[in-house]
Design a protein around this motif. Structure first.
Motif, PDB file in Angstrom:
ATOM      1  N   GLU A 722      27.422  14.945  48.347  1.00  0.00           N
ATOM      2  CA  GLU A 722      27.072  13.590  48.776  1.00  0.00           C
ATOM      3  C   GLU A 722      26.573  13.617  50.211  1.00  0.00           C
ATOM      4  O   GLU A 722      27.233  14.161  51.102  1.00  0.00           O
ATOM      5  N   ARG A 785      25.090   8.649  46.925  1.00  0.00           N
ATOM      6  CA  ARG A 785      26.512   8.371  46.894  1.00  0.00           C
ATOM      7  C   ARG A 785      26.957   8.163  45.463  1.00  0.00           C
ATOM      8  O   ARG A 785      26.331   7.430  44.704  1.00  0.00           O
ATOM      9  N   SER A 791      32.511   9.802  40.964  1.00  0.00           N
ATOM     10  CA  SER A 791      33.238  10.590  41.944  1.00  0.00           C
ATOM     11  C   SER A 791      34.500  11.190  41.357  1.00  0.00           C
ATOM     12  O   SER A 791      34.894  12.306  41.696  1.00  0.00           O
ATOM     13  N   GLN A 852      30.854  15.550  44.728  1.00  0.00           N
ATOM     14  CA  GLN A 852      31.577  14.906  45.821  1.00  0.00           C
ATOM     15  C   GLN A 852      32.023  15.966  46.819  1.00  0.00           C
ATOM     16  O   GLN A 852      32.766  16.889  46.497  1.00  0.00           O
ATOM     17  N   SER A 855      35.790  13.006  50.397  1.00  0.00           N
ATOM     18  CA  SER A 855      36.148  11.699  49.857  1.00  0.00           C
ATOM     19  C   SER A 855      36.966  10.929  50.889  1.00  0.00           C
ATOM     20  O   SER A 855      37.770  11.499  51.626  1.00  0.00           O
TER      21      SER A 855
END
Length: 1211
Positions: A722, A785, A791, A852, A855
């Protein structure tokens, strides 16, 4: 028995046609066909050749209307024992056929001819026709008896010459008939048949035998009169013969005379109709039919009466009875009398059981089959044809097997097992045309006619008989065809052992055939059209509009079929789909193969069968296990423009090349679905049921440019974390034969924002891109994103497991490259816009898999205040931004993050704390950067905050958490306005005009823009390794953290308090200027002078109004020591003051400041804190909203930040 008998048979003169010498078979058939044109010779044409030596016995010869009829027997026939009974069975003439170039010795030819005709004792006339003689043969003056030369000439001349010779032969035969009749009348003749007894006769029997001999002579003379074309004379003799035979109970000859009399009567009727020039178009008079039926029934009865039991084992008149039955059936044979004819043929078939000679049975079954076929009873005809074939198969020789195979081949149509070779070319062409036009339409009647499951057993028997006869006849191709039809159509009814036996029969037959032999009947496998695959993105065709710069607009192809550039906007018809192929570009077609049998099937080669000659197909070999199906891809290249018709596939299997048509399998599957066929071969192999796929209308257009692409470094998925930014190089090459002159790149699909830049100039500069040329285009990508669900999936340990799902979702963007070649001739374009070559579209999917990386766990806002130091010098607003903080204030480097809040007057410290998690297998380094807006230079937008503040990078190891502190700049709105709280004000019931609403909207828009501006200035960047870097999307996290405290962060306090030293009576005091929006980093600087104990020190408190309305308030000042205790009041006060410190009534104008002076006397040195506070009376709604006060009577209390005062002791 004799074949092809009829009522008119007794009128025909038999002439044997014999080849003399070496005559090629084709020429012999040609000469024989020339003779067949002269089967009837009118008597009027032979008068010049006829010579009457004495008075003719044919007193009533019809010279004007009569004729002689001939039956030419090619190769001759053996003598019959019944020639005396029926003279028309005799060979009365012999014609030899000689081909002079093959037989140059004419003397040898005559010797051979004489030897040949002397084998027939009944011959009356003989001639040898020598065709195509050479010059030497024509110049030979030697006379040779019965030799007739036909000089080389054209066909009409030869036929005229042959007609003259036939007239001569006719005249000679007529004169010979006259001699025989005159001799028979004068001297009499002895006529015997195999039925006559050889025993010694008594006196009465001798007398009876003389009368019989007279009756037989009269009957025979009548037969010769009938052959001579004189039915009236024949009638007189037949009448006498009938009367005498009836008196002598000679039933056999009576039946023969009666049969001749019926033939005579029929001949008279024919001659009468010919003389009257009546054409009845084959119709028969009812009266004549009744008469013939009655007479022939009498003939059949009398033949049956002549049966003698003692002669049954030696000879029987049954053959004549059956012949008479067949003659009557042939005479009555038409659809209206089908029932009666069928009864006659059935009775004749029953009589076959009593026949002794197998050849008689053979002839009988042949005639019955022919008559049933004439009636239209094809299945009955096929049944008796099979009887004929069985009789042939009983003979252990090759020629009989060939005959059996030929007879069985004629029955295949009736049993619906015919070979494709038996179908006429016209029907094949019609089927091809209708199949191409109707595009896959299948009719129920055609399915029923092709497949009838209730005939399965009988059809298998017929095919086995054909296979057996073909093997005996030594015809491997016919054997292969029969085995192929048997295996393909009836595999469900054949055991695995039988299937293997048929496979061996196919292989054995193929071994005896030359390589490359073709057969019209396909064997295995079953082949059906599976689909036309979606064309690769490189092959999309786009209609081109040369009048527009964006020539591709509105012409994007849709669906699996390519857009037709020559269509004029007509509506799409699914039943007539069109497909465009390009010359020189390979194409693919999916077909499905099925092997429903119990043996391994090896297909040597299979390729598309294209009727047109503008397609080169590529062969493919396939191995199919037992009871299995497989979908394969067949490919090829169009070679020239024009339509392409794909009928099916050409298969080389079992050593023979066959054509498998898609339409035949479609009919088979339709029949299986309706229960008309035994089984569906594809369902038997476990293949799912598919809808019928029709072959579209395919056309080939001229070559176009072909742009192909690949990602440098591999065409696999581009794995990004990301926010990661990476450059990808895409290599484009022109694989066609036409240069590319126009090109345009655009984006499509989801997440188009992930493509930051495309080096379009690289591609533009390479134009025209010639065939074989390449160009590399850099593309900068940024990982987007991921949403919550994505995710969670991407956070798993197995990155490759989630990669497949991410690519399948189609979330990656694609590059759309529209390109085209030369436009063409401008004159042609003006006359015909459809002549413009179309363009193409290349879709380059950017297979991006976003994982991802980091996070967010949570985010929160941290803030603290550090009291400022009171100095005597005023704030130098202009120099604060340009001066380093350490130089202006004298603090250490660690204090660089601390800034003066110009709206509070204290040192403020605000951080955004982000808690991050690293679920990946790599290490991330986090750095923070802030974009600053500086006064005087708005173009300088970004400064590295970490470098400015010396903020170190943060490293997050894998499977670890870390907190990142983001310093927030002290950003405030320039003033506090009621429009910011307009929503609250409107809810209270107050109204505003149009102007106020406009102002409120502007203020709220400014507030929202300020919030977004604050968030957009902060960037959190990460780096992993050498080449992987990116940026965290922390906007939502900051937004969530600031949501609860947006008022405290952005909105200024209503009042701002500040302190400063005022020595020498305030001459150095300066007003606090109202800050501008750009002065977001204003700082108060502490004075360098120290406050000394035991000295009266003057101070000033500054109060600034940050609203647009005047504020009335009561101001108070408090001084506290280091312990926080009040230093002014109480018994232990350490500070003495001069002036007013509480209850100070002040009125501060809007957006201005007011000062109040006082003096302090510090008794004890140390650290002290000055705090100003005010109580606002009559606060308005804006102040109450800012203070979050709900009661209108409650006073508003404002407290300023603490200011530090360092008091030194006396020297």
């Amino acid at each position: 028995m004799e074949p092809d008998v009829s009522i008119e048979t007794s009128c025909m003169i038999r002439i044997a046609v014999l080849p003399i010498g070496d005559v090629p078979s084709t020429l012999l058939r040609d000469y024989h066909s020339m003779l067949l044109r002269h089967c009837t010779i009118p008597l009027s044409t032979i008068s010049s050749f006829y010579t009457e030596h004495q008075k003719s016995p044919f007193a009533h010869q019809p010279w004007e209307t009569g004729s002689l009829r001939f039956k030419f027997v090619l190769g001759g026939a053996p003598p019959s024992p019944w020639e005396d009974f029926q003279p028309h069975r005799k060979i009365l003439g012999v014609i030899g056929i000689c081909h002079c170039p093959s037989s140059p010795d004419l003397d040898l030819v005559i010797d051979q001819f004489n030897a040949a005709w002397r084998g027939y004792s009944s011959v009356l006339v003989q001639r040898c026709f020598a065709f195509s003689p050479g010059d030497s043969q024509l110049e030979d003056t030697k006379k040779r008896e019965n030799l007739v030369l036909f000089p080389p000439s054209d066909r009409p001349a030869q036929e005229l010459h042959l007609q003259t010779m036939m007239q001569d032969i006719s005249a000679s035969l007529l004169m010979e008939f006259e001699k025989w009749v005159l001799q028979a009348e004068s001297a009499g003749t002895i006529l015997k048949t195999p039925l006559d007894s050889q025993a010694t006769l008594s006196s009465e029997e001798v007398i009876k035998a003389k009368k019989r001999r007279l009756a037989r002579a009269q009957k025979t003379i009548g037969d010769y009169c009938l052959l001579a074309g004189s039915p009236v004379d024949a009638n007189a003799h037949y009448s006498t013969a009938l009367e005498l035979a009836r008196l002598t109970a000679d039933y056999f000859w009576y039946a023969g005379a009666l049969e001749g009399w019926v033939g005579m009567g029929f001949r008279c009727v024919c001659m009468l109709m010919a003389s009257l020039q009546v054409d009845r178009m084959g119709q028969k008079d009812i009266a004549i039919e009744d008469e013939v039926r009655y007479r022939y029934n009498s003939v059949i009865v009398h033949y049956r009466k002549s049966f003698i039991q003692e002669n049954a084992q030696r000879v029987s008149p049954l053959t004549f009875e059956l012949e008479a039955t067949l003659k009557l059936a042939r005479f009555l044979c038409r659809r209206e009398l089908a029932k009666e004819v069928a009864e006659l043929l059935t009775s004749a078939a029953d009589g076959a059981k009593s026949l002794i000679d197998a050849s008689d049975k053979l002839i009988l079954f042949v005639e019955i089959a022919r008559l049933f076929g004439t009636l239209g009873y094809q299945r009955k005809a096929a049944f008796f044809s099979r009887q004929v074939a069985q009789l042939y198969l009983q003979q252990e020789n090759r020629f009989a097997a060939i005959s059996a195979m030929q007879v069985l081949a004629m029955t295949t149509k009736a049993y619906r097992v015919q070979s494709r070779t038996s179908i006429s070319k016209q029907s094949l062409s019609d089927e091809t045309e209708t199949g191409h036009v109707d595009s896959g339409k299948m009719h129920h009647q055609s399915v029923v006619s092709l497949f009838e499951s209730q005939w399965s057993t009988l059809q298998m028997v017929v095919l086995r008989e054909i296979l057996l006869s073909a093997v005996r006849a030594g015809d491997p191709l016919a054997a292969w065809s029969a085995a192929a039809r048997l295996l393909r159509s009836y595999y469900p009814l054949i055991t695995p052992a039988g299937q293997n036996g048929l496979a061996r029969a196919l292989t054995n037959s193929a071994e005896r055939l030359p390589s490359g032999t073709r057969c019209a009947d396909p064997a295995l496998p079953f082949i059906r059209l599976y689909s036309f695959p979606l064309h690769p993105s490189q092959m999309d065709i786009v209609k081109r509009n040369p009048a527009r710069e964006d020539w591709w607009a509105g012409s994007a192809p849709s669906g699996p079929f390519i857009y037709t550039p020559f269509s004029k906007g007509e509506s799409n018809d699914n039943s007539k789909q069109e497909l465009i192929w390009i010359v020189g570009e390979p194409v693919q077609v999916f077909v499905e193969l099925a092997n429903p049998c119990g043996f391994d099937l090896s297909v040597d080669s299979i390729y598309l069968s294209v009727q047109s000659g503008n397609f080169d197909a590529f062969p493919l070999s396939v191995d199919l296990p037992p009871n299995s199906s497989q979908v394969i891809t067949l490919s090829g290249i169009p070679t020239s423009i024009g339509p392409v018709v794909i009928r099916g596939c050409t298969v080389h299997c079992f050593g023979v090349i066959t054509e498998h048509r898609f339409k035949d399998v479609d009919n088979l599957l339709l029949g299986a679905a309706q229960g008309l066929v035994l089984s569906d071969p594809f369902r038997c192999c476990g293949s799912p049921r598919l809808r019928s796929v029709s072959v579209p209308s395919i056309s080939v257009i001229p070559p176009l440019p072909l742009l192909v692409s690949h990602v440098v470094g591999g065409d696999g998925a581009i794995i990004l974390y990301e926010g990661e930014i990476r450059d990808v190089w895409i290599n484009l090459a022109n694989a066609g034969t036409v240069p590319i002159e126009q090109v345009h790149i655009s984006l499509s699909g989801k997440n188009q924002d992930s493509v930051i830049s495309i080096a379009y100039e690289n591609l533009k500069s390479a134009l025209p891109l010639k065939p074989g040329a390449e160009v590399t285009v850099p593309v900068t990508l940024k990982g987007w994103r991921l949403f919550l669900g994505e995710s969670d999936t991407a956070a798993g340990k197995n990155a490759f497991g989630s990669m497949g799902r991410t690519l399948k979702d189609g979330s990656s963007p694609s590059l759309l490259i529209h390109y085209a070649g030369p436009v063409g001739d401008a004159q042609d374009i003006e006359t015909d816009k459809s002549s413009v070559p179309p363009g193409r579209r290349l879709i380059v999917p950017l297979q991006i898999c976003v994982l991802q990386g980091l996070s967010f766990v949570k985010a929160r806002l941290l803030s603290m205040e550090i009291p400022a130091h009171v100095g005597e010098s005023p704030s130098s607003l202009a120099n604060m931004d340009s001066k380093p903080f350490g130089e202006a204030v004298g603090y250490s480097k660690i204090d660089r993050l601390v800034k003066i809040d110009p709206f509070r007057g204290s040192w403020g410290l605000r951080f955004l704390e982000l808690e991050l998690s690293n679920p990946t297998d790599v290490v991330f380094d986090i750095s923070v950067s802030v974009q600053l807006e500086k006064s005087g230079n708005e173009d300088n937008l970004s400064v590295d905050c970490a470098a400015e503040y010396g903020y170190p990078k943060t490293r997050i190891d894998r499977d670890h958490f870390a907190r990142v502190l983001i310093p927030l700049e002290h950003f405030k709105l320039p003033f506090l306005d009621g429009s910011i709280f307009s929503k609250d004000l409107q809810s209270d019931g107050s109204t505003a005009g149009r102007n106020s609403n406009f102002s409120e909207r502007n203020t709220k828009a400014e507030l929202n823009a300020s919030i977004k501006n604050l968030i957009s200035r902060i960037k959190v960047q990460w780096q992993s390794g050498r080449n992987s870097s990116g940026e965290l999307n922390c906007k939502d996290a900051i937004q969530a953290a600031l949501q609860s405290s947006v008022m405290d962060v952005l909105l200024p306090d209503p009042l701002t308090f500040g302190f400063r030293l005022a020595r020498n009576g305030s001459e150095n005091a300066a007003k606090l200027d109202l800050p501008k929006e750009s002065d977001t980093s204003i700082q108060h600087i502490a004075s360098k002078n120290s406050v000394i104990a035991h000295d009266m020190t003057p101070f000033e408190v500054l109060v600034r109004n940050n609203t647009k309305e005047t504020i009335k308030m009561n101001l108070s000042v408090t001084c506290r020591d280091v312990a926080g205790a009040n230093s002014i009041e109480g018994a232990k006060a350490t500070v003495i003051w001069a002036g007013v410190l509480s209850g100070i009534t002040m009125e501060v104008p809007p957006l201005e400041e007011t000062k109040h002076g006082f003096s302090l006397y510090f008794l004890v040195p140390g650290e002290y804190t000055l705090v100003a506070a005010a109580v606002i009376d009559d606060a308005n709604d804006v102040l109450r909203a800012r203070a979050k006060s709900e009661s209108s009577d409650e006073p508003i209390f404002c407290r300023g930040p603490p200011f530090h005062v360092h008091v030194n002791g006396t020297a």
